[in-house]
Design an enzyme around this catalytic site. Sequence first.
Site, PDB file in Angstrom:
ATOM      1  N   LEU A 284       8.288   8.040 -11.279  1.00 25.25           N
ATOM      2  CA  LEU A 284       7.426   6.881 -11.525  1.00 25.25           C
ATOM      3  C   LEU A 284       8.262   5.612 -11.673  1.00 25.25           C
ATOM      4  CD1 LEU A 284       4.706   8.334 -13.930  1.00 25.25           C
ATOM      5  CD2 LEU A 284       4.611   8.026 -11.458  1.00 25.25           C
ATOM      6  N   HIS A 285       8.897   5.188 -10.572  1.00 26.46           N
ATOM      7  CA  HIS A 285       9.607   3.901 -10.581  1.00 26.46           C
ATOM      8  C   HIS A 285       8.582   2.802 -10.328  1.00 26.46           C
ATOM      9  CE1 HIS A 285       9.624   3.231  -6.193  1.00 26.46           C
ATOM     10  NE2 HIS A 285       9.693   4.564  -6.117  1.00 26.46           N
ATOM     11  N   LEU A 286       9.004   1.580 -10.078  1.00 30.43           N
ATOM     12  CA  LEU A 286       8.103   0.432 -10.075  1.00 30.43           C
ATOM     13  C   LEU A 286       6.913   0.538  -9.126  1.00 30.43           C
ATOM     14  CD1 LEU A 286       7.459  -2.259 -11.294  1.00 30.43           C
ATOM     15  CD2 LEU A 286       8.981  -3.338  -9.651  1.00 30.43           C
TER      16      LEU A 286
ATOM     17  N   GLU B  48       4.128   7.434  -1.625  1.00 35.15           N
ATOM     18  CA  GLU B  48       5.451   7.733  -1.050  1.00 35.15           C
ATOM     19  C   GLU B  48       5.403   8.990  -0.199  1.00 35.15           C
ATOM     20  OE1 GLU B  48       8.345   7.827  -4.195  1.00 35.15           O
ATOM     21  OE2 GLU B  48       8.415   5.660  -4.186  1.00 35.15           O
TER      22      GLU B  48
END
Length: 87
Positions: A14-16, A87
Site C-alpha cells: 500500500l504505497h501512495l 497495479e
Amino acid sequence: MVKQRVTVKNPSGLHLRPADILCREAVKYKSLISFDFQGGTANAKSVLSVLGACVKCGDEIQIVCEGADEKEALQSIINIIQSGLGE
C-alpha cells in the site's frame, strides 16, 4: 459492524498510488471504514493513515466497516484490494 480478512496482493503493497485508490473507494461510503494490521488500526479514508500502516505485499489485513452501508462498503473494499489496487 462487519469484518473480513484479505491479503494485499499488489507487488509494492500500500504505497501512495494504491493507498489513494483505496481511499477514493472508501470515501464513497457513509460507513466508518478501517483496517487492522499488526496490532494497529488505520482509517481507510485517510491516505496518511493507510501509508502509515506500512502494509507490504502478502500482508493480511482485516477490513472493518461500521454504518448504514457497511455490507456494500466491505464488499467493495475487498474487491478493490483483491483486484490489485490498479497495479
